[in-house]
Design an enzyme around this catalytic site. Sequence first.
Site, PDB file in Angstrom:
ATOM      1  N   LYS A 194       0.849  -1.191   0.000  1.00 50.16           N
ATOM      2  CA  LYS A 194       0.000   0.000   0.000  1.00 50.16           C
ATOM      3  C   LYS A 194       0.881   1.236   0.000  1.00 50.16           C
ATOM      4  O   LYS A 194       1.698   1.434   0.899  1.00 50.16           O
ATOM      5  CB  LYS A 194      -0.899  -0.019   1.237  1.00 50.16           C
ATOM      6  CG  LYS A 194      -1.796   1.203   1.352  1.00 50.16           C
ATOM      7  CD  LYS A 194      -2.815   1.056   2.453  1.00 50.16           C
ATOM      8  CE  LYS A 194      -3.621   2.318   2.624  1.00 50.16           C
ATOM      9  NZ  LYS A 194      -4.619   2.208   3.687  1.00 50.16           N
ATOM     10  N   ARG A 204     -10.733   9.960   2.090  1.00 45.53           N
ATOM     11  CA  ARG A 204     -10.521  10.605   3.396  1.00 45.53           C
ATOM     12  C   ARG A 204     -11.631  11.614   3.679  1.00 45.53           C
ATOM     13  O   ARG A 204     -11.964  11.845   4.831  1.00 45.53           O
ATOM     14  CB  ARG A 204      -9.127  11.218   3.458  1.00 45.53           C
ATOM     15  CG  ARG A 204      -8.079  10.109   3.497  1.00 45.53           C
ATOM     16  CD  ARG A 204      -6.661  10.620   3.524  1.00 45.53           C
ATOM     17  NE  ARG A 204      -5.736   9.508   3.331  1.00 45.53           N
ATOM     18  CZ  ARG A 204      -4.438   9.641   3.111  1.00 45.53           C
ATOM     19  NH1 ARG A 204      -3.915  10.855   3.063  1.00 45.53           N
ATOM     20  NH2 ARG A 204      -3.677   8.579   2.956  1.00 45.53           N
ATOM     21  N   ARG A 216       1.085  10.062   5.950  1.00 52.78           N
ATOM     22  CA  ARG A 216       1.202   8.637   6.288  1.00 52.78           C
ATOM     23  C   ARG A 216       2.509   8.012   5.780  1.00 52.78           C
ATOM     24  O   ARG A 216       2.622   6.804   5.676  1.00 52.78           O
ATOM     25  CB  ARG A 216       0.021   7.870   5.689  1.00 52.78           C
ATOM     26  CG  ARG A 216      -1.356   8.343   6.125  1.00 52.78           C
ATOM     27  CD  ARG A 216      -2.345   7.199   6.087  1.00 52.78           C
ATOM     28  NE  ARG A 216      -3.738   7.617   6.062  1.00 52.78           N
ATOM     29  CZ  ARG A 216      -4.404   8.159   7.070  1.00 52.78           C
ATOM     30  NH1 ARG A 216      -3.778   8.395   8.215  1.00 52.78           N
ATOM     31  NH2 ARG A 216      -5.679   8.483   6.948  1.00 52.78           N
ATOM     32  N   GLU A 232       7.444  -6.226   1.183  1.00 56.27           N
ATOM     33  CA  GLU A 232       6.213  -6.187   1.988  1.00 56.27           C
ATOM     34  C   GLU A 232       5.314  -7.385   1.669  1.00 56.27           C
ATOM     35  O   GLU A 232       4.753  -8.016   2.569  1.00 56.27           O
ATOM     36  CB  GLU A 232       5.435  -4.896   1.721  1.00 56.27           C
ATOM     37  CG  GLU A 232       6.018  -3.643   2.350  1.00 56.27           C
ATOM     38  CD  GLU A 232       5.735  -3.564   3.852  1.00 56.27           C
ATOM     39  OE1 GLU A 232       5.160  -4.512   4.435  1.00 56.27           O
ATOM     40  OE2 GLU A 232       6.094  -2.532   4.440  1.00 56.27           O
ATOM     41  N   LYS A 247      -2.308  -1.589  -3.765  1.00 57.44           N
ATOM     42  CA  LYS A 247      -3.200  -0.434  -3.720  1.00 57.44           C
ATOM     43  C   LYS A 247      -2.393   0.835  -3.810  1.00 57.44           C
ATOM     44  O   LYS A 247      -1.382   0.929  -3.121  1.00 57.44           O
ATOM     45  CB  LYS A 247      -3.952  -0.485  -2.387  1.00 57.44           C
ATOM     46  CG  LYS A 247      -4.865   0.663  -2.116  1.00 57.44           C
ATOM     47  CD  LYS A 247      -5.553   0.463  -0.800  1.00 57.44           C
ATOM     48  CE  LYS A 247      -6.302   1.728  -0.463  1.00 57.44           C
ATOM     49  NZ  LYS A 247      -6.419   1.934   0.926  1.00 57.44           N
TER      50      LYS A 247
HETATM   51  C1  PBG Z   1      -7.607   3.041   5.730  1.00 59.76           C
HETATM   52  C2  PBG Z   1      -7.877   2.993   4.280  1.00 59.76           C
HETATM   53  C3  PBG Z   1      -7.742   3.988   3.320  1.00 59.76           C
HETATM   54  C4  PBG Z   1      -8.221   3.461   2.132  1.00 59.76           C
HETATM   55  C5  PBG Z   1      -8.592   2.159   2.388  1.00 59.76           C
HETATM   56  N1  PBG Z   1      -8.358   1.883   3.713  1.00 59.76           N
HETATM   57  C6  PBG Z   1      -7.282   5.393   3.450  1.00 59.76           C
HETATM   58  C7  PBG Z   1      -5.886   5.704   3.747  1.00 59.76           C
HETATM   59  O1  PBG Z   1      -5.034   4.823   3.902  1.00 59.76           O
HETATM   60  O2  PBG Z   1      -5.619   6.886   3.895  1.00 59.76           O
HETATM   61  C8  PBG Z   1      -8.329   4.184   0.820  1.00 59.76           C
HETATM   62  C9  PBG Z   1      -9.425   3.706  -0.073  1.00 59.76           C
HETATM   63  C10 PBG Z   1      -9.750   4.629  -1.190  1.00 59.76           C
HETATM   64  O3  PBG Z   1      -9.120   5.682  -1.399  1.00 59.76           O
HETATM   65  O4  PBG Z   1     -10.670   4.293  -1.938  1.00 59.76           O
HETATM   66  N2  PBG Z   1      -6.295   3.176   6.093  1.00 59.76           N
END
Ligand code: PBG
Length: 327
Positions: A194, A204, A216, A232, A247
Site C-alpha cells: 500500500k 478521506r 502517512r 512487503e 493499492k
Molecule cells: C484506511 C484505508 C484507506 C483506504 C482504504 N483503507 C485510506 C488511507 O489509507 O488513507 C483508501 C481507499 C480509497 O481511497 O478508496 N487506512
Amino acid sequence: MELVKRPRRIRGKETLRRMVRETRMDKSSLIYPMFVVEGTGIKEEIPSMPGQYRCSVDCLSRELETVLQAGVDKVMLFGIPDHKDEAGSGAYDENGIVQKALREAKKNFPELYLITDVCMCEYTSHGHCGVLRGDYVDNDPTLELLARTALSHVQAGADMVAPSDMMDGRVAAIRQKLDERGFVEVPIMSYAVKYASSFYGPFRDAAESAPAFGDRKSYQMDYHNRKEGLKEALLDVEEGADIIMVKPAMSYLDIVREVADTVNLPVAAYSVSGEYAMVKAAASKGWIEEDKIVCEMAASVYRAGAGIYLTYFAKELAGYMDEGRIG
Ligand code: PBG
C-alpha cells in the site's frame, strides 16, 4: 507481398476476438467497498464520489440488496464512527459501527461475503492508522489494537478481515489472535503493498480520516519503490496472509504484475477513491465515455495479474461482464 504472419487475422470478427482473449474475468472476483455511518435514516452522497454513499445501519440492507441484485456478492465495509479518541477505541468496540453493520448484514443476507477493512484511522482523533508516541505512529502497541479490531469484526460476522494500516507485523498479530480464539478458518486479505498515495483523497473526505498533522509516509510506502513492495508482499506471505493486495491499482499495475509473478497467493488490486473520482469528473463533463473507460481499467488490472478487483464500479462492472462487454 508475402506476408505469412498477419496479426490482424485473429481480430477479424467479434466471435474470434472473444475466443482468443487472453484475459478472462468474472464477477465472482469483484468486491464492492461501502461506507457505514452512525445514526438512522442516513443515505448521503459523498461529494467527491458521486454515486457512492454513506449509509446508516438501518439503510444498509436496501443498499446491500442492490449490490446483490447487480450480481456482486462480496463487500468491503468501512466504518465512520461518531466518536473518535486517541486510542481509536471505536475500532474494537463490540458495539462499534462496523460491528453493528456486520450483525445486521449477516442476519439479512447470509449469502453475502463480508470483508472488513481493519485500520485505526477512521477511529483515532488524530486520524493516523495507529496509536501515537509523541508524533510517532507507534508500531508495536498498535498491533494489539488491530488484532482486537479484527477479532471483534469476526465475532460480529465478518467472513474475512483486511488490515490496511501498514504497521509491521500486523498480519502475524491478527493471525495469532484469530487462531487463539478458534477462528483458524477466517482468511486475511492483507493490504500488503500500500503506497502513500494522493489517490486516497476522496476516501478521506468520505471517511473523515485525513491525518490531523503530517502524513502517512512513515508507514505507507514511497511510490518510487518497487523492491520494497515485493519485500512487503513476501513478509505478509510469511506472516500468514491468504490474499495479497496492491493499492492503488491504476498507477501501480507494474507492481501488480511483479507481485503476481512473485507470490504463490491470490492477488487483489484496489482501484481507489481518486481513480473513481477522476473517471466520474471527466465523464460528467462529457470528456470520456464512462462505461468504456471502466471496462478498460478493469481489464488492465486483471491483465496485470490480479485475480480479485476492489472497485467502486463493481456493480456496473458486474453488469458489463454479464452483457459480455468484458470478461
Ligand atoms: C484506511 C484505508 C484507506 C483506504 C482504504 N483503507 C485510506 C488511507 O489509507 O488513507 C483508501 C481507499 C480509497 O481511497 O478508496 N487506512
